[in-house]
Scaffold this active site. Structure first.
Site, PDB file in Angstrom:
ATOM      1  N   GLY A  91       4.697   3.447  -1.016  1.00  0.00           N
ATOM      2  CA  GLY A  91       5.846   3.441  -1.908  1.00  0.00           C
ATOM      3  C   GLY A  91       6.973   2.663  -1.263  1.00  0.00           C
ATOM      4  N   GLY A  92       7.209   3.006  -0.016  1.00  0.00           N
ATOM      5  CA  GLY A  92       8.258   2.315   0.713  1.00  0.00           C
ATOM      6  C   GLY A  92       7.985   2.364   2.195  1.00  0.00           C
ATOM      7  N   MET A  93       8.595   1.452   2.921  1.00  0.00           N
ATOM      8  CA  MET A  93       8.500   1.435   4.377  1.00  0.00           C
ATOM      9  C   MET A  93       9.881   1.107   4.916  1.00  0.00           C
ATOM     10  SD  MET A  93       6.703   1.846   7.079  1.00  0.00           S
ATOM     11  CE  MET A  93       7.597   1.843   8.631  1.00  0.00           C
ATOM     12  N   GLU A  94      10.315   2.003   5.812  1.00  0.00           N
ATOM     13  CA  GLU A  94      11.710   1.994   6.246  1.00  0.00           C
ATOM     14  C   GLU A  94      12.031   0.943   7.303  1.00  0.00           C
ATOM     15  OE1 GLU A  94       9.337   4.283   6.752  1.00  0.00           O
ATOM     16  OE2 GLU A  94       9.530   5.309   8.662  1.00  0.00           O
ATOM     17  N   TYR A  96       5.500  15.862   5.372  1.00  0.00           N
ATOM     18  CA  TYR A  96       6.576  15.595   4.422  1.00  0.00           C
ATOM     19  C   TYR A  96       7.139  16.884   3.828  1.00  0.00           C
ATOM     20  CZ  TYR A  96       5.341  10.612   4.320  1.00  0.00           C
ATOM     21  OH  TYR A  96       5.108   9.310   4.668  1.00  0.00           O
ATOM     22  N   HIS A 138      14.785   8.115   0.189  1.00  0.00           N
ATOM     23  CA  HIS A 138      13.854   8.476   1.264  1.00  0.00           C
ATOM     24  C   HIS A 138      13.865   7.415   2.377  1.00  0.00           C
ATOM     25  CE1 HIS A 138      10.162  10.257   3.015  1.00  0.00           C
ATOM     26  NE2 HIS A 138       9.938   8.995   3.370  1.00  0.00           N
ATOM     27  N   GLU A 139      13.670   6.180   1.992  1.00  0.00           N
ATOM     28  CA  GLU A 139      13.601   5.127   3.025  1.00  0.00           C
ATOM     29  C   GLU A 139      14.944   4.971   3.721  1.00  0.00           C
ATOM     30  OE1 GLU A 139      10.718   4.608   3.686  1.00  0.00           O
ATOM     31  OE2 GLU A 139       9.766   5.130   1.786  1.00  0.00           O
ATOM     32  N   GLU A 147       9.078  12.467   9.084  1.00  0.00           N
ATOM     33  CA  GLU A 147       8.969  12.562   7.624  1.00  0.00           C
ATOM     34  C   GLU A 147       9.570  13.846   7.041  1.00  0.00           C
ATOM     35  OE1 GLU A 147       8.415  10.086   5.857  1.00  0.00           O
ATOM     36  OE2 GLU A 147       7.461   8.698   7.256  1.00  0.00           O
ATOM     37  N   HIS A 158      15.482   7.472   6.454  1.00  0.00           N
ATOM     38  CA  HIS A 158      14.833   7.130   7.727  1.00  0.00           C
ATOM     39  C   HIS A 158      15.778   6.369   8.662  1.00  0.00           C
ATOM     40  CE1 HIS A 158      10.707   8.477   7.511  1.00  0.00           C
ATOM     41  NE2 HIS A 158      10.471   7.873   6.363  1.00  0.00           N
ATOM     42  N   PRO A 212       0.791  -1.241   0.000  1.00  0.00           N
ATOM     43  CA  PRO A 212       0.000   0.000   0.000  1.00  0.00           C
ATOM     44  C   PRO A 212       0.819   1.286   0.000  1.00  0.00           C
ATOM     45  CG  PRO A 212      -0.024  -0.990   2.186  1.00  0.00           C
ATOM     46  CD  PRO A 212       0.690  -1.954   1.283  1.00  0.00           C
TER      47      PRO A 212
HETATM   48  N1  BES Z   1       7.099   5.663   6.739  1.00  0.00           N
HETATM   49  C1  BES Z   1       6.504   6.043   5.514  1.00  0.00           C
HETATM   50  C2  BES Z   1       5.252   5.295   5.193  1.00  0.00           C
HETATM   51  C3  BES Z   1       4.144   5.406   6.209  1.00  0.00           C
HETATM   52  C4  BES Z   1       3.923   6.561   6.928  1.00  0.00           C
HETATM   53  C5  BES Z   1       3.310   4.342   6.405  1.00  0.00           C
HETATM   54  C6  BES Z   1       2.903   6.620   7.864  1.00  0.00           C
HETATM   55  C7  BES Z   1       2.280   4.403   7.328  1.00  0.00           C
HETATM   56  C8  BES Z   1       2.077   5.546   8.059  1.00  0.00           C
HETATM   57  C9  BES Z   1       7.487   5.915   4.355  1.00  0.00           C
HETATM   58  O1  BES Z   1       8.778   6.273   4.686  1.00  0.00           O
HETATM   59  C10 BES Z   1       7.069   6.874   3.300  1.00  0.00           C
HETATM   60  O2  BES Z   1       7.094   8.033   3.568  1.00  0.00           O
HETATM   61  N2  BES Z   1       6.716   6.391   2.131  1.00  0.00           N
HETATM   62  C11 BES Z   1       6.385   7.226   1.015  1.00  0.00           C
HETATM   63  C12 BES Z   1       7.601   7.382   0.166  1.00  0.00           C
HETATM   64  C13 BES Z   1       7.767   8.669  -0.501  1.00  0.00           C
HETATM   65  C14 BES Z   1       7.604   9.874   0.340  1.00  0.00           C
HETATM   66  C15 BES Z   1       9.124   8.705  -1.194  1.00  0.00           C
HETATM   67  C16 BES Z   1       5.280   6.561   0.234  1.00  0.00           C
HETATM   68  O3  BES Z   1       4.922   5.426   0.564  1.00  0.00           O
HETATM   69  O4  BES Z   1       4.759   7.125  -0.682  1.00  0.00           O
HETATM   70 ZN    ZN Z   2       8.939   8.354   4.990  1.00  0.00          ZN
END
Ligand code: BES
Ligand code: ZN
Length: 767
Positions: A364-367, A480, A391-392, A414, A395, A362
């Site tokens: 883009g990425g999860m760190e 962000y 980005h990840e 963020e 983190h 769900p």
């Molecule tokens: N940690 C976040 C994803 C997240 C935040 C999941 C809050 C659940 C609750 C991750 O680092 C993130 O920011 N992902 C972004 C990437 C983008 C900003 C490059 C995404 O998924 O779009």
């Molecule tokens: Zn993030």
């Protein structure tokens, strides 16, 4: 076990006999525990971390693809708060005590799972993983909380005898567990094996592990994971013979799927090669996370995937057929890790790996520490979307090393991360590249502010006040992008060298700890005053030499003058103007000026769509030489504005012209596709609809789903050459597509879409 069941039965019977009038007292003598009193949700958690802290979890997990369950046996190491605080036991009364037994009550978060037993520490035989004979059962029960149960679950109340500092919980997740997505082979790239992944942030860790689910609590963990087959429950050792096919269809496939086919990763260092254990045809995957992490970084993924090294401490995991493409795409990963380390201090987590998940992921990425989870939609074939990895990776400092103490402080995770990300991108690919990303970020921020300032202006403050709202509501461009531009403003004010010292100090001071907005402000004040002092000395020294060299062209204001500007960012709505000190930072992209010229040329080649006159804008006038993904994105985003400066939509004819020349409908780049589909819906450009439909069924990344479904809800259609609202029709289409696609979405995405489409939130997982 027995003891507890007896206790609960008596309790329930008491309530039934005594009737409702005295229900609160039915078991009142033993209350407020075990469901009688209501526990208070604080910072989205029921944990009583002022009394107990989890310091370590030793986990045995059995992953069952047939049942869609994880069965766990976890030994928790607990620290009693009086030890942490150097208090004498009993010197401060604990708040949660069973007055009858005198036991302290530990409150954990849990949701979508069944607790099968709770035992005193030492009950688990570490060698075999089974419960020792005569293990001592502890009293436990699901309590009542004052928050939304679907979202927050219930407090798990466990009586911990005073002498105990270890307990064991035996539990099993339900197929509805919100964090977990169980994918069929058809939903994967290779289409051969099922796949499981978790997504714990923000408060879903509690759906697959009972724990203190708040970012202020950190613990270490070790884990042994095995994949088990068959539908029946297994013991902690996973002992079973004659394992059936792992998805229960062995008679239907030529080669049955075996536990040994699977690889497992967790947010921890994987020990050695997966080794066989005493169980035939099974293997155990062992993990160790020696650095304390918060609960939202607990992660697991199980599937048939391989690994390729990308450098001395970097690598990529992906399904076998995707692995070469992924490795090519992420070729610069090692350089990123090295660059970040040079700027912000040593990388703290050993290896940095990326796992490419199936497209339903769900986010883009999860760190997740040691192994970032990533969407396959960043594999564009031209390495153009790798800023997501930066980005990840960022983190690893902002978030994982220094963590927001509460979800109200989410911008500290963020905003810092987007800032660090753009520094990594700048170092690797130059300022022009990083500037394009910054301008795209600003565009997204403006779009968000467009509705937020009208509908919920307080949500546009950096510091949030979520109360009992879902912490995921804080996941907006404010944390962000507003966060990043605030830090960029500070960088421009103090100069990069000085600001880097501030950042490095921040990462060192709070390493493996948490930070709040107030702590940040206190540090900024101290730093600011030091800078003012230094610049005063410097200018005295330099003016003696006849020249003035400051950090920036203008002198630093005193803190008392600067503080209100800072607070306008932190606790004020929207963005400050550009002029003033502390205002919006300088921002421009040379590359994008070129794009804007081309867009202007295109828009001027025709006439705005208005009654009577419509000379279509002509796609052939656009010079796209040297365009990269970011140029294309900027171009598509400019097309919302007509040559008369008003927001408008392109005609279907104009869309067709663009499509014929640039083949947007067929693009394999998910970022470009998403923008194009939104434009197509706005323009009622039907030739893109089939591709849009396929995209919504295949991809589960919420960032792409939301704008497309939103566009459908605002659908217009062309009647007699004019765009007229067709909201009902749009909603019908959106709902139909969603209901078809929902089984393939993760609960996080499904939940957001159900809210958007005004459909009931169902089930324990919030689906
Ligand atoms: N940690 C976040 C994803 C997240 C935040 C999941 C809050 C659940 C609750 C991750 O680092 C993130 O920011 N992902 C972004 C990437 C983008 C900003 C490059 C995404 O998924 O779009
Ligand atoms: Zn993030």
């Amino acid at each position: 076990m027995e003891k507890l069941h007896g206790f609960r039965r008596v309790c329930l019977l008491g309530v039934m006999l005594l009737g409702t009038a005295i229900q609160g007292w039915g078991c009142g003598v033993r209350s407020p525990y075990f469901g009688e009193g209501s526990q208070l949700l604080t910072n989205h958690s029921y944990a009583n971390d002022g009394e107990f802290l989890i310091t370590h979890m030793d986990m045995r997990l059995a992953v069952n693809f047939v049942d869609k369950t994880i069965e766990g046996w976890i030994e928790y190491s607990l620290m009693h708060a009086y030890l942490r605080d150097n208090r004498k036991p009993g010197s401060v009364p604990p708040y949660h005590v069973n007055p009858i037994t005198g036991n302290h009550v530990l409150l954990l978060d849990h949701r979508d799972m069944d607790i099968l037993g709770v035992y005193a520490g030492g009950s688990l035989d570490k060698k075999t993983g089974v419960l020792k004979k005569g293990a001592k059962g502890l009293l436990y029960g699901a309590g009542v909380g004052d928050g939304d149960t679907l979202l927050y679950g219930k407090p798990l109340e466990i009586e911990v005898p005073r002498s105990q500092s270890k307990i064991v919980i035996h539990y099993k997740t339900r197929p509805s567990a919100g964090a977990l997505q169980w994918l069929s082979p058809a939903q994967t790239y290779d289409q051969t094996h099922p796949f499981l992944f978790s997504q714990s942030q923000s408060i879903l860790a509690r759906t697959w592990i009972p724990l203190q689910d708040k970012p202020s609590v950190r613990f270490t963990y070790s884990a042994q994971v095995r994949v088990v087959c068959g539908a029946t429950s297994v013991g902690a050792a996973g002992v079973r013979t004659g394992a059936a096919d792992c998805i229960g269809v062995s008679d239907l496939v030529d080669a049955p799927i075996k536990p040994t086919d699977f690889n497992v990763v967790m947010s921890a260092v994987k020990l050695g090669n997966p080794e066989g254990d005493i169980v035939t045809d099974n293997k155990v995957h062992r993990f160790e996370q020696k650095k304390p992490i918060p609960s939202y970084l607990m992660a697991i993924a199980v599937g048939s995937f391989g690994y390729q090294s990308l450098g001395k401490n970097t690598g990529v995991y992906a399904e076998h057929k995707l692995l070469p493409k992924a490795a090519w795409e992420f070729a610069d990963l090692q350089k990123m890790v090295d660059a970040a380390g040079e700027m912000f201090g040593e990388y703290a987590w050993g290896d940095y790996n990326v796992l490419v998940l199936p497209p339903s992921f769900p986010f883009g990425g999860m760190e997740n520490p040691v192994v970032t989870f990533a969407t396959p939609t960043i594999i564009a074939g031209d390495r153009s979307l790798v800023s997501l990895l930066a980005h990840e990776l960022a983190h690893s400092w902002s978030g994982n090393l220094v963590t927001n103490r509460t979800w109200d402080d989410f911008w500290l995770n963020e905003g810092f991360t987007v800032y660090v990300e753009s520094r990594i991108m700048e170092k690797l690919y130059g300022q022009n590249y990083a500037d394009m990303l910054r301008v795209l970020g600003k565009g997204e921020l403006d779009k968000t502010l467009g509705w937020m300032l009208k509908e919920a202006p307080e949500d546009s403050h950096l510091r949030l006040n979520l109360g009992k709202r879902d912490p995921d509501e804080g996941l907006t461009d404010i944390a962000y992008e507003k966060g990043r531009f605030f830090l960029m403003m500070l960088e421009q004010l103090y100069g990069r060298t000085a600001f880097d010292q501030f950042l490095n100090g921040h990462f060192t001071k709070y390493a493996f700890g948490t930070v709040t907005t107030d702590l940040f402000l206190a540090d900024l004040k101290a730093f600011h005053e030091q800078q003012v002092g230094a610049s005063a000395m410097e200018s005295t020294a330099t003016s003696a030499q006849g020249s003035v060299v400051g950090h920036t062209s203008s002198p630093l204001p005193a803190w008392r003058d600067f503080e209100p500007r800072v607070l306008a960012w932190i606790d004020g709505p929207g963005l400050p103007g550009v002029q003033a000190v502390g205002g919006f930072p300088k921002l421009e992209s040379q590359e994008f000026s070129r794009v804007e010229q081309q867009v202007a040329k295109f828009l001027l080649s025709g006439e705005p769509l208005h009654p009577g006159s419509s000379v279509p804008c002509n796609a052939s006038v656009i010079d796209t030489s040297g365009f990269t993904t970011h140029h294309w994105l900027h171009m598509l985003r400019q097309l919302h504005t007509r040559s008369d400066g008003l927001p408008g939509r392109l005609s279907r004819e104009e869309m067709a012209g663009l499509d014929a020349r640039f083949h947007f409908t067929q693009t394999q780049n998910a970022e470009i596709a998403c923008d194009w589909f939104v434009l197509s819906i706005q323009s009622d450009y039907r030739p893109a609809y089939q591709a849009m439909h396929d995209f919504l069924l295949r991809v589960g990344r919420r960032k792409f789903l939301m704008p497309i479904y939103e566009a459908l809800l605002a659908q217009h259609v062309v009647i007699d050459g004019k765009y007229v609202p067709a909201f009902a029709q749009g909603k019908e289409m959106a709902t139909e597509i969603f209901l078809q696609a929902e089984p393939g979405y993760h609960s996080v995405a499904a939940r957001s879409l159900r809210e958007l489409l005004a459909l009931a939130l169902t089930g324990g997982s919030g689906r």
